[in-house]
Write a protein that holds these residues in place. Structure first.
Motif, mmCIF file in Angstrom:
data_model
loop_
_atom_site.group_PDB
_atom_site.id
_atom_site.type_symbol
_atom_site.label_atom_id
_atom_site.label_comp_id
_atom_site.label_asym_id
_atom_site.label_seq_id
_atom_site.Cartn_x
_atom_site.Cartn_y
_atom_site.Cartn_z
ATOM 1 N N ALA A 192 0.838 -1.201 0.000
ATOM 2 C CA ALA A 192 0.000 0.000 0.000
ATOM 3 C C ALA A 192 0.873 1.251 0.000
ATOM 4 C CB ALA A 192 -0.918 -0.001 1.223
ATOM 5 N N GLY A 193 0.508 2.203 -0.859
ATOM 6 C CA GLY A 193 1.264 3.448 -0.945
ATOM 7 C C GLY A 193 2.518 3.346 -1.784
ATOM 8 N N GLY A 194 2.704 2.249 -2.481
ATOM 9 C CA GLY A 194 3.914 2.038 -3.278
ATOM 10 C C GLY A 194 3.701 2.348 -4.745
ATOM 11 N N LEU A 195 4.343 1.574 -5.586
ATOM 12 C CA LEU A 195 4.375 1.804 -7.033
ATOM 13 C C LEU A 195 2.983 1.806 -7.664
ATOM 14 C CD1 LEU A 195 6.184 2.023 -9.598
ATOM 15 C CD2 LEU A 195 6.113 -0.487 -9.690
ATOM 16 N N LEU A 196 2.070 1.029 -7.118
ATOM 17 C CA LEU A 196 0.748 0.897 -7.721
ATOM 18 C C LEU A 196 -0.231 1.965 -7.247
ATOM 19 C CD1 LEU A 196 0.269 -2.983 -7.520
ATOM 20 C CD2 LEU A 196 1.158 -1.636 -9.424
ATOM 21 N N SER A 197 0.167 2.766 -6.299
ATOM 22 C CA SER A 197 -0.749 3.746 -5.717
ATOM 23 C C SER A 197 -1.297 4.683 -6.792
ATOM 24 C CB SER A 197 -0.032 4.560 -4.639
ATOM 25 O OG SER A 197 -0.920 5.478 -4.035
ATOM 26 N N GLY A 198 -2.611 4.759 -6.884
ATOM 27 C CA GLY A 198 -3.257 5.642 -7.847
ATOM 28 C C GLY A 198 -3.392 5.078 -9.236
ATOM 29 N N ARG A 199 -2.830 3.900 -9.506
ATOM 30 C CA ARG A 199 -2.936 3.313 -10.850
ATOM 31 C C ARG A 199 -4.292 2.620 -11.002
ATOM 32 N NH1 ARG A 199 1.623 2.409 -14.095
ATOM 33 N NH2 ARG A 199 0.005 1.668 -15.529
ATOM 34 N N ARG A 238 -9.564 -12.641 -5.580
ATOM 35 C CA ARG A 238 -10.236 -13.156 -4.388
ATOM 36 C C ARG A 238 -9.265 -13.445 -3.250
ATOM 37 N NH1 ARG A 238 -15.067 -14.562 -3.781
ATOM 38 N NH2 ARG A 238 -14.502 -16.172 -2.292
ATOM 39 N N SER A 239 -8.004 -13.703 -3.578
ATOM 40 C CA SER A 239 -7.041 -14.038 -2.526
ATOM 41 C C SER A 239 -6.518 -12.814 -1.793
ATOM 42 C CB SER A 239 -5.865 -14.827 -3.117
ATOM 43 O OG SER A 239 -5.125 -14.011 -4.010
ATOM 44 N N VAL A 240 -6.753 -11.620 -2.347
ATOM 45 C CA VAL A 240 -6.188 -10.407 -1.739
ATOM 46 C C VAL A 240 -7.238 -9.327 -1.494
ATOM 47 C CG1 VAL A 240 -3.895 -10.782 -2.706
ATOM 48 C CG2 VAL A 240 -5.582 -9.514 -4.036
ATOM 49 N N ALA A 241 -8.465 -9.523 -1.961
ATOM 50 C CA ALA A 241 -9.492 -8.490 -1.823
ATOM 51 C C ALA A 241 -9.676 -8.105 -0.361
ATOM 52 C CB ALA A 241 -10.814 -8.981 -2.404
ATOM 53 N N GLY A 242 -9.730 -6.803 -0.120
ATOM 54 C CA GLY A 242 -9.954 -6.316 1.236
ATOM 55 C C GLY A 242 -8.715 -6.249 2.107
ATOM 56 N N ASN A 243 -7.537 -6.523 1.542
ATOM 57 C CA ASN A 243 -6.295 -6.472 2.314
ATOM 58 C C ASN A 243 -5.793 -5.024 2.348
ATOM 59 O OD1 ASN A 243 -3.693 -6.653 3.339
ATOM 60 N ND2 ASN A 243 -3.289 -8.630 2.359
ATOM 61 N N PRO A 244 -5.865 -4.360 3.516
ATOM 62 C CA PRO A 244 -5.485 -2.936 3.558
ATOM 63 C C PRO A 244 -3.993 -2.701 3.398
ATOM 64 C CG PRO A 244 -5.928 -3.757 5.771
ATOM 65 C CD PRO A 244 -6.285 -4.861 4.831
ATOM 66 N N ALA A 245 -3.188 -3.757 3.511
ATOM 67 C CA ALA A 245 -1.739 -3.598 3.385
ATOM 68 C C ALA A 245 -1.279 -3.631 1.941
ATOM 69 C CB ALA A 245 -1.024 -4.690 4.178
ATOM 70 N N LEU A 246 -2.211 -3.848 1.013
ATOM 71 C CA LEU A 246 -1.855 -3.984 -0.404
ATOM 72 C C LEU A 246 -2.540 -2.933 -1.262
ATOM 73 C CD1 LEU A 246 -2.161 -7.853 -0.897
ATOM 74 C CD2 LEU A 246 -0.047 -6.531 -1.026
ATOM 75 N N ASP A 247 -1.843 -2.512 -2.326
ATOM 76 C CA ASP A 247 -2.492 -1.839 -3.448
ATOM 77 C C ASP A 247 -2.791 -2.906 -4.492
ATOM 78 O OD1 ASP A 247 -2.651 0.771 -2.555
ATOM 79 O OD2 ASP A 247 -0.646 1.290 -3.269
ATOM 80 N N ILE A 248 -4.003 -2.874 -5.024
ATOM 81 C CA ILE A 248 -4.462 -3.895 -5.968
ATOM 82 C C ILE A 248 -4.849 -3.209 -7.264
ATOM 83 C CG2 ILE A 248 -6.177 -5.694 -6.387
ATOM 84 C CD1 ILE A 248 -6.427 -5.916 -3.286
ATOM 85 N N CYS A 249 -4.258 -3.669 -8.367
ATOM 86 C CA CYS A 249 -4.466 -3.008 -9.655
ATOM 87 C C CYS A 249 -4.929 -4.054 -10.678
ATOM 88 C CB CYS A 249 -3.170 -2.355 -10.111
ATOM 89 S SG CYS A 249 -3.308 -1.387 -11.620
ATOM 90 N N PRO A 250 -6.099 -3.860 -11.295
ATOM 91 C CA PRO A 250 -6.562 -4.810 -12.314
ATOM 92 C C PRO A 250 -5.615 -4.857 -13.511
ATOM 93 C CG PRO A 250 -8.351 -3.404 -11.576
ATOM 94 C CD PRO A 250 -7.097 -2.817 -11.008
ATOM 95 N N LEU A 251 -5.477 -6.046 -14.087
ATOM 96 C CA LEU A 251 -4.697 -6.225 -15.296
ATOM 97 C C LEU A 251 -5.581 -6.001 -16.519
ATOM 98 C CD1 LEU A 251 -2.674 -9.389 -14.294
ATOM 99 C CD2 LEU A 251 -1.658 -7.194 -14.935
ATOM 100 N N THR A 252 -5.058 -5.334 -17.527
ATOM 101 C CA THR A 252 -5.828 -5.066 -18.748
ATOM 102 C C THR A 252 -5.791 -6.219 -19.736
ATOM 103 O OG1 THR A 252 -3.898 -3.986 -19.740
ATOM 104 C CG2 THR A 252 -5.459 -2.576 -18.552
ATOM 105 N N ASP A 253 -4.889 -7.175 -19.553
ATOM 106 C CA ASP A 253 -4.766 -8.285 -20.501
ATOM 107 C C ASP A 253 -6.022 -9.164 -20.447
ATOM 108 O OD1 ASP A 253 -1.541 -8.277 -21.084
ATOM 109 O OD2 ASP A 253 -2.050 -7.610 -19.065
ATOM 110 N N PRO A 254 -6.560 -9.542 -21.612
ATOM 111 C CA PRO A 254 -7.804 -10.333 -21.629
ATOM 112 C C PRO A 254 -7.699 -11.641 -20.851
ATOM 113 C CG PRO A 254 -7.329 -9.462 -23.816
ATOM 114 C CD PRO A 254 -6.125 -9.162 -22.971
ATOM 115 N N TRP A 255 -6.530 -12.281 -20.884
ATOM 116 C CA TRP A 255 -6.406 -13.568 -20.205
ATOM 117 C C TRP A 255 -6.533 -13.447 -18.688
ATOM 118 C CZ3 TRP A 255 -2.415 -13.020 -16.876
ATOM 119 C CH2 TRP A 255 -1.350 -12.187 -17.236
ATOM 120 N N ALA A 256 -6.410 -12.225 -18.158
ATOM 121 C CA ALA A 256 -6.485 -12.056 -16.707
ATOM 122 C C ALA A 256 -7.916 -12.176 -16.186
ATOM 123 C CB ALA A 256 -5.898 -10.706 -16.301
#
Length: 295
Positions: free
Chosen positions: A175-182, A247-265
């Motif tokens: 959280a607050g790292g490279l993915l913040s705001g992406r 599903r394995s990380v949803a709701g984890n406040p210690a992480l920034d979570i960013c969706p992947l744009t690749d169709p296979w994701a």
């Protein structure tokens, strides 16, 4: 003082029915025999337990207390009988569940915990398998139930399937790292940064490598780990970015979570059954899997 369990059972029936006659019927006793048992119980207790009236009986305060504790004793005795019987009864063969590594992280442990508690007479053998292998084991009758991905392999199967849950992949970091705001990120962008990956033999890693193909950018893995739990722990610590099921990380406040744009994701899980009609135990296990997936 020692109490006879049949006397306690009779007394509970008498209190519940408001009649010694009705209690005798419940216990398959004659009225004189039931009356004698109740009188003996009162003598043993040393206090009146019932108030006899023209239209039946009602418990005295002491009788109400005895009935309440008798119910608890009888319930505990029933549980004791069931627990001991589980060791003497013939054991059925274990149910066989196959699943990919993603569902193994949360869905399978939660489903097993509730199922095995509710059904002590049934055991379950679990193995982590890629979807093609799971489908083969199910088709051959070597597995009873599977959690598989809804992709090319399952499209042509004749096995019975039903939707289970979304299993889309995301990129994670502290959280607050490279993915913040992406809002989103492509795999090509993720691969430009140090990463944490799963072992080559893991089902999720194998699935990803097949879809990335030979021309995908080669990531620099700082380390490869055997489980999603370890992957998520290291990503949370800021060791590198990682790709994991949402599903394995949803709701984890210690992480920034960013969706992947690749169709296979974008992907989802199915429950898949062996060709033979499911037994009540298999149906019950499938129910617990659905409950675990939606919790």
């Amino acid at each position: 003082m020692r109490y006879d369990l049949d006397d306690l059972r009779l007394f509970v029936h008498v209190v519940d029915q408001g009649s010694i006659t009705a209690g005798a019927v419940q216990m398959h006793l004659s009225l004189p025999s039931a009356s004698a048992r109740v009188r003996a119980l009162e003598t043993h207790a040393g206090v009146p337990l019932l108030v006899r009236e023209r239209r039946g009986v009602r418990p005295t305060p002491a009788g109400t207390t005895l009935a309440r504790h008798a119910r608890e004793v009888l319930a505990q005795t029933a549980r004791l009988d069931s627990a001991v019987a589980s060791y003497t009864a013939a054991r059925s063969r274990p149910l066989v569940l196959v699943s990919g590594g993603s569902a193994m992280h949360r869905v399978v442990p939660a489903a097993l915990a509730s199922f095995l508690r509710e059904y002590p007479e049934h055991d379950v053998t679990v193995s982590e398998q890629r979807t093609p292998r799971s489908l083969r084991l199910l088709a051959e009758g070597k597995a009873d139930l599977g959690i598989v991905l809804d992709d090319d392999e399952t499209t042509g199967t004749t096995l019975r399937t039903e939707p289970l849950v979304d299993d889309s992949l995301v990129v994670i970091g502290p959280a607050g790292g490279l993915l913040s705001g992406r809002p989103t990120m492509s795999y090509a962008e993720v691969a430009e940064h140090p990463m944490i990956g799963l072992d080559l033999g893991s089902t999720l890693r194998t699935w990803m490598d097949r879809r990335l193909g030979p021309h995908a950018p080669a990531p620099r893995y700082r380390t490869l780990v055997p489980t999603l739990h370890t992957l998520i722990t290291l990503a949370t610590a800021g060791v590198g970015l990682a790709i994991a099921p949402l599903r394995s990380v949803a709701g984890n406040p210690a992480l920034d979570i960013c969706p992947l744009t690749d169709p296979w994701a974008t992907r989802s899980h199915l429950i898949c059954y062996a060709p033979t009609p499911p037994t009540p135990a298999i149906t019950a296990l499938a129910t617990h899997i659905r409950q675990a997936a939606t919790t």
